[in-house]
Design a protein around this motif. Sequence first.
Motif, PDB file in Angstrom:
ATOM      1  N   LYS A  51      41.102  28.287 -11.484  1.00  0.00           N
ATOM      2  CA  LYS A  51      40.871  27.140 -12.362  1.00  0.00           C
ATOM      3  C   LYS A  51      42.208  26.458 -12.651  1.00  0.00           C
ATOM      4  CE  LYS A  51      37.186  29.705 -14.728  1.00  0.00           C
ATOM      5  NZ  LYS A  51      36.712  30.212 -16.052  1.00  0.00           N
ATOM      6  N   PRO A  52      42.178  25.186 -12.998  1.00  0.00           N
ATOM      7  CA  PRO A  52      43.438  24.509 -13.340  1.00  0.00           C
ATOM      8  C   PRO A  52      44.216  25.231 -14.448  1.00  0.00           C
ATOM      9  CG  PRO A  52      41.718  22.899 -13.007  1.00  0.00           C
ATOM     10  CD  PRO A  52      41.056  24.243 -12.947  1.00  0.00           C
TER      11      PRO A  52
ATOM     12  N   SER B 192      44.898  22.678  -8.579  1.00  0.00           N
ATOM     13  CA  SER B 192      44.546  21.273  -8.790  1.00  0.00           C
ATOM     14  C   SER B 192      43.049  21.129  -9.035  1.00  0.00           C
ATOM     15  CB  SER B 192      44.959  20.444  -7.580  1.00  0.00           C
ATOM     16  OG  SER B 192      44.244  20.865  -6.438  1.00  0.00           O
ATOM     17  N   SER B 193      42.716  20.131  -9.832  1.00  0.00           N
ATOM     18  CA  SER B 193      41.289  19.910 -10.179  1.00  0.00           C
ATOM     19  C   SER B 193      40.610  18.994  -9.181  1.00  0.00           C
ATOM     20  CB  SER B 193      41.190  19.335 -11.582  1.00  0.00           C
ATOM     21  OG  SER B 193      41.923  18.144 -11.657  1.00  0.00           O
TER      22      SER B 193
ATOM     23  N   ALA C 108      40.924  23.905  -7.194  1.00  0.00           N
ATOM     24  CA  ALA C 108      40.046  24.665  -8.078  1.00  0.00           C
ATOM     25  C   ALA C 108      38.909  25.295  -7.269  1.00  0.00           C
ATOM     26  CB  ALA C 108      39.489  23.764  -9.171  1.00  0.00           C
ATOM     27  N   GLY C 109      38.629  26.551  -7.585  1.00  0.00           N
ATOM     28  CA  GLY C 109      37.620  27.290  -6.855  1.00  0.00           C
ATOM     29  C   GLY C 109      38.166  28.102  -5.699  1.00  0.00           C
ATOM     30  N   GLY C 110      39.414  27.849  -5.365  1.00  0.00           N
ATOM     31  CA  GLY C 110      40.040  28.550  -4.253  1.00  0.00           C
ATOM     32  C   GLY C 110      40.587  29.908  -4.641  1.00  0.00           C
TER      33      GLY C 110
END
Length: 116
Positions: free
Chosen positions: A85-86, A115-116, A14-16
């Motif tokens: 986001k997931p 993934s979270s 997440a955030g990538g």
Amino acid sequence: QVQLVESGGGLVQAGGSLRLSCVASRSIFGNVMGWYRQAPGKERELVAVLTSSGRTKYTDSVKGRFTISGDNAKNTVYLQMNSLKPEDTAVYYCKMERVIDGSNYWGKGTLVTVSS
């Protein structure tokens, strides 16, 4: 007949970010190119569109995070995905709508897992 081949999917935190590519066997110029996605248990939904005039449209959930673009010389359309986001986890499909005859073509998809 048009073949579309997507690539660039994978597993990311997440955030990538990821950049998807869709290479067409025929020119994308003047056609409508779209990215769709289908999450498990859900219907396929439109993510982003690049119109024949070069305009872009996005579904609300990805606005400001995803960018669709095209390279006519390479017959390729891209989807740059940032701040993933997931809930972005899905199989992402490329679609061409040929303006000349209204025919539609789909790629086989590329899996994106966040993934979270």
